[in-house]
Motif scaffolding. Structure first.
Motif, PDB file in Angstrom:
ATOM      1  N   LYS A  14      -2.661   4.019  -6.213  1.00  0.00           N
ATOM      2  CA  LYS A  14      -3.502   3.213  -7.098  1.00  0.00           C
ATOM      3  C   LYS A  14      -4.594   2.523  -6.295  1.00  0.00           C
ATOM      4  CE  LYS A  14      -0.137   2.176 -10.677  1.00  0.00           C
ATOM      5  NZ  LYS A  14       0.529   1.110 -11.427  1.00  0.00           N
ATOM      6  N   GLN A  15      -5.742   2.369  -6.923  1.00  0.00           N
ATOM      7  CA  GLN A  15      -6.880   1.721  -6.271  1.00  0.00           C
ATOM      8  C   GLN A  15      -6.741   0.203  -6.377  1.00  0.00           C
ATOM      9  OE1 GLN A  15     -10.641   2.757  -8.056  1.00  0.00           O
ATOM     10  NE2 GLN A  15     -11.618   2.882  -6.067  1.00  0.00           N
ATOM     11  N   HIS A  16      -7.211  -0.519  -5.366  1.00  0.00           N
ATOM     12  CA  HIS A  16      -7.208  -1.972  -5.357  1.00  0.00           C
ATOM     13  C   HIS A  16      -8.296  -2.463  -6.322  1.00  0.00           C
ATOM     14  CE1 HIS A  16      -7.792  -5.994  -3.243  1.00  0.00           C
ATOM     15  NE2 HIS A  16      -6.507  -5.966  -3.548  1.00  0.00           N
ATOM     16  N   PRO A  17      -8.127  -3.623  -6.974  1.00  0.00           N
ATOM     17  CA  PRO A  17      -9.145  -4.123  -7.899  1.00  0.00           C
ATOM     18  C   PRO A  17     -10.547  -4.266  -7.293  1.00  0.00           C
ATOM     19  CG  PRO A  17      -7.127  -5.363  -8.185  1.00  0.00           C
ATOM     20  CD  PRO A  17      -6.921  -4.448  -6.996  1.00  0.00           C
ATOM     21  N   CYS A  18     -10.646  -4.423  -5.982  1.00  0.00           N
ATOM     22  CA  CYS A  18     -11.963  -4.548  -5.342  1.00  0.00           C
ATOM     23  C   CYS A  18     -12.682  -3.203  -5.266  1.00  0.00           C
ATOM     24  CB  CYS A  18     -11.844  -5.145  -3.942  1.00  0.00           C
ATOM     25  SG  CYS A  18     -11.183  -3.996  -2.715  1.00  0.00           S
ATOM     26  N   GLY A  19     -11.963  -2.116  -5.530  1.00  0.00           N
ATOM     27  CA  GLY A  19     -12.562  -0.789  -5.493  1.00  0.00           C
ATOM     28  C   GLY A  19     -12.127   0.028  -4.284  1.00  0.00           C
ATOM     29  N   GLY A  20     -11.495  -0.617  -3.309  1.00  0.00           N
ATOM     30  CA  GLY A  20     -11.044   0.085  -2.107  1.00  0.00           C
ATOM     31  C   GLY A  20      -9.718   0.786  -2.336  1.00  0.00           C
ATOM     32  N   ASP A  21      -9.495   1.858  -1.594  1.00  0.00           N
ATOM     33  CA  ASP A  21      -8.216   2.556  -1.721  1.00  0.00           C
ATOM     34  C   ASP A  21      -7.582   2.853  -0.367  1.00  0.00           C
ATOM     35  OD1 ASP A  21      -9.966   4.504  -0.907  1.00  0.00           O
ATOM     36  OD2 ASP A  21      -9.234   6.031  -2.286  1.00  0.00           O
ATOM     37  N   THR A  22      -8.161   2.314   0.706  1.00  0.00           N
ATOM     38  CA  THR A  22      -7.573   2.515   2.032  1.00  0.00           C
ATOM     39  C   THR A  22      -7.095   1.179   2.588  1.00  0.00           C
ATOM     40  OG1 THR A  22      -9.752   2.372   3.073  1.00  0.00           O
ATOM     41  CG2 THR A  22      -8.909   4.576   2.587  1.00  0.00           C
ATOM     42  N   TRP A  23      -5.977   1.232   3.277  1.00  0.00           N
ATOM     43  CA  TRP A  23      -5.323   0.033   3.798  1.00  0.00           C
ATOM     44  C   TRP A  23      -4.919   0.261   5.252  1.00  0.00           C
ATOM     45  CZ3 TRP A  23      -4.205  -4.217   0.537  1.00  0.00           C
ATOM     46  CH2 TRP A  23      -4.544  -4.024  -0.795  1.00  0.00           C
ATOM     47  N   GLU A  24      -5.007  -0.799   6.064  1.00  0.00           N
ATOM     48  CA  GLU A  24      -4.568  -0.748   7.459  1.00  0.00           C
ATOM     49  C   GLU A  24      -3.197  -1.397   7.561  1.00  0.00           C
ATOM     50  OE1 GLU A  24      -5.787  -2.438  11.864  1.00  0.00           O
ATOM     51  OE2 GLU A  24      -6.970  -3.016  10.131  1.00  0.00           O
ATOM     52  N   VAL A  25      -2.252  -0.696   8.169  1.00  0.00           N
ATOM     53  CA  VAL A  25      -0.898  -1.214   8.350  1.00  0.00           C
ATOM     54  C   VAL A  25      -0.927  -2.254   9.473  1.00  0.00           C
ATOM     55  CG1 VAL A  25       1.480  -0.627   8.933  1.00  0.00           C
ATOM     56  CG2 VAL A  25       0.103   0.971   7.600  1.00  0.00           C
ATOM     57  N   ILE A  26      -0.501  -3.492   9.158  1.00  0.00           N
ATOM     58  CA  ILE A  26      -0.528  -4.553  10.175  1.00  0.00           C
ATOM     59  C   ILE A  26       0.860  -5.123  10.474  1.00  0.00           C
ATOM     60  CG2 ILE A  26      -2.927  -5.196   9.820  1.00  0.00           C
ATOM     61  CD1 ILE A  26      -2.023  -7.491   8.065  1.00  0.00           C
ATOM     62  N   ARG A  27       1.889  -4.688   9.731  1.00  0.00           N
ATOM     63  CA  ARG A  27       3.261  -5.090  10.045  1.00  0.00           C
ATOM     64  C   ARG A  27       4.208  -4.019   9.553  1.00  0.00           C
ATOM     65  NH1 ARG A  27       7.485  -8.645   7.405  1.00  0.00           N
ATOM     66  NH2 ARG A  27       8.834  -9.186   9.137  1.00  0.00           N
ATOM     67  N   ILE A  28       5.217  -3.720  10.368  1.00  0.00           N
ATOM     68  CA  ILE A  28       6.203  -2.699  10.020  1.00  0.00           C
ATOM     69  C   ILE A  28       7.590  -3.294  10.215  1.00  0.00           C
ATOM     70  CG2 ILE A  28       7.148  -0.443  10.653  1.00  0.00           C
ATOM     71  CD1 ILE A  28       4.388   0.303  11.659  1.00  0.00           C
ATOM     72  N   GLY A  29       8.491  -2.943   9.334  1.00  0.00           N
ATOM     73  CA  GLY A  29       9.873  -3.419   9.420  1.00  0.00           C
ATOM     74  C   GLY A  29      10.536  -3.188   8.074  1.00  0.00           C
ATOM     75  N   MET A  30      11.408  -4.092   7.669  1.00  0.00           N
ATOM     76  CA  MET A  30      11.990  -4.009   6.335  1.00  0.00           C
ATOM     77  C   MET A  30      10.892  -4.207   5.295  1.00  0.00           C
ATOM     78  SD  MET A  30      15.067  -3.135   6.172  1.00  0.00           S
ATOM     79  CE  MET A  30      15.413  -3.536   4.478  1.00  0.00           C
ATOM     80  N   ASP A  31       9.921  -5.036   5.639  1.00  0.00           N
ATOM     81  CA  ASP A  31       8.749  -5.259   4.798  1.00  0.00           C
ATOM     82  C   ASP A  31       7.526  -4.734   5.530  1.00  0.00           C
ATOM     83  OD1 ASP A  31      10.120  -6.669   2.751  1.00  0.00           O
ATOM     84  OD2 ASP A  31      10.091  -8.471   3.979  1.00  0.00           O
ATOM     85  N   PHE A  32       6.575  -4.240   4.772  1.00  0.00           N
ATOM     86  CA  PHE A  32       5.312  -3.771   5.336  1.00  0.00           C
ATOM     87  C   PHE A  32       4.217  -4.736   4.924  1.00  0.00           C
ATOM     88  CE2 PHE A  32       7.496   0.025   6.205  1.00  0.00           C
ATOM     89  CZ  PHE A  32       6.703   0.829   6.997  1.00  0.00           C
ATOM     90  N   LYS A  33       3.253  -4.931   5.812  1.00  0.00           N
ATOM     91  CA  LYS A  33       2.087  -5.741   5.493  1.00  0.00           C
ATOM     92  C   LYS A  33       0.879  -4.853   5.728  1.00  0.00           C
ATOM     93  CE  LYS A  33       2.166 -10.274   6.393  1.00  0.00           C
ATOM     94  NZ  LYS A  33       2.014 -11.544   7.133  1.00  0.00           N
ATOM     95  N   PHE A  50       6.437   0.438  -0.441  1.00  0.00           N
ATOM     96  CA  PHE A  50       5.308   0.893   0.372  1.00  0.00           C
ATOM     97  C   PHE A  50       5.314   2.416   0.492  1.00  0.00           C
ATOM     98  CE2 PHE A  50       3.364   2.101   4.404  1.00  0.00           C
ATOM     99  CZ  PHE A  50       2.169   1.412   4.371  1.00  0.00           C
ATOM    100  N   GLU A  51       6.460   2.973   0.861  1.00  0.00           N
ATOM    101  CA  GLU A  51       6.563   4.426   1.049  1.00  0.00           C
ATOM    102  C   GLU A  51       6.343   5.173  -0.264  1.00  0.00           C
ATOM    103  OE1 GLU A  51      10.316   4.966   3.029  1.00  0.00           O
ATOM    104  OE2 GLU A  51       9.422   4.563   4.989  1.00  0.00           O
ATOM    105  N   LYS A  52       6.736   4.575  -1.378  1.00  0.00           N
ATOM    106  CA  LYS A  52       6.535   5.191  -2.689  1.00  0.00           C
ATOM    107  C   LYS A  52       5.054   5.182  -3.074  1.00  0.00           C
ATOM    108  CE  LYS A  52       7.721   4.533  -7.485  1.00  0.00           C
ATOM    109  NZ  LYS A  52       7.943   3.448  -8.401  1.00  0.00           N
ATOM    110  N   ASN A  53       4.333   4.113  -2.693  1.00  0.00           N
ATOM    111  CA  ASN A  53       2.934   3.957  -3.082  1.00  0.00           C
ATOM    112  C   ASN A  53       1.949   4.715  -2.205  1.00  0.00           C
ATOM    113  OD1 ASN A  53       3.597   2.315  -5.220  1.00  0.00           O
ATOM    114  ND2 ASN A  53       3.226   0.405  -4.136  1.00  0.00           N
ATOM    115  N   VAL A  54       2.351   5.100  -1.000  1.00  0.00           N
ATOM    116  CA  VAL A  54       1.423   5.780  -0.091  1.00  0.00           C
ATOM    117  C   VAL A  54       1.198   7.218  -0.550  1.00  0.00           C
ATOM    118  CG1 VAL A  54       1.097   6.668   2.248  1.00  0.00           C
ATOM    119  CG2 VAL A  54       1.915   4.351   1.908  1.00  0.00           C
TER     120      VAL A  54
END
Length: 63
Positions: A14-33, A50-54
C-alpha cells in the motif's frame, strides 16, 4: 522468511498517504521500524505485519 538488513529500501503493497511507496529499514528485531523516503515519517510495526506488507526489496544496503 526473507533476510532484511539495516538500510534496505523496501516497497510496501500500500502507498503512504504522502504519495511515497518506498521505505528505509532503520530497526530490525521483533519489531521493525521504517522511514518513508518521501516525507521522513517513521512507523514501527511487528515483524509479522512488516513481512506481510513488503512487496519487494528495491535496494539492498551497501550495494
Amino acid at each position: 522468511m526473507k533476510d532484511y538488513h539495516l538500510g534496505d529500501i523496501v516497497r510496501f503493497k500500500k502507498q503512504h498517504p504522502c504519495g511515497g511507496d518506498t521505505w528505509e529499514v532503520i530497526r530490525i528485531g521483533m519489531d521493525f521500524k521504517a522511514r518513508c523516503t518521501t516525507c521522513g515519517r517513521i512507523v514501527m510495526m511487528p515483524r509479522r505485519k512488516f513481512e506481510k506488507n513488503v512487496k519487494e526489496i528495491v535496494e539492498r544496503a551497501g550495494e
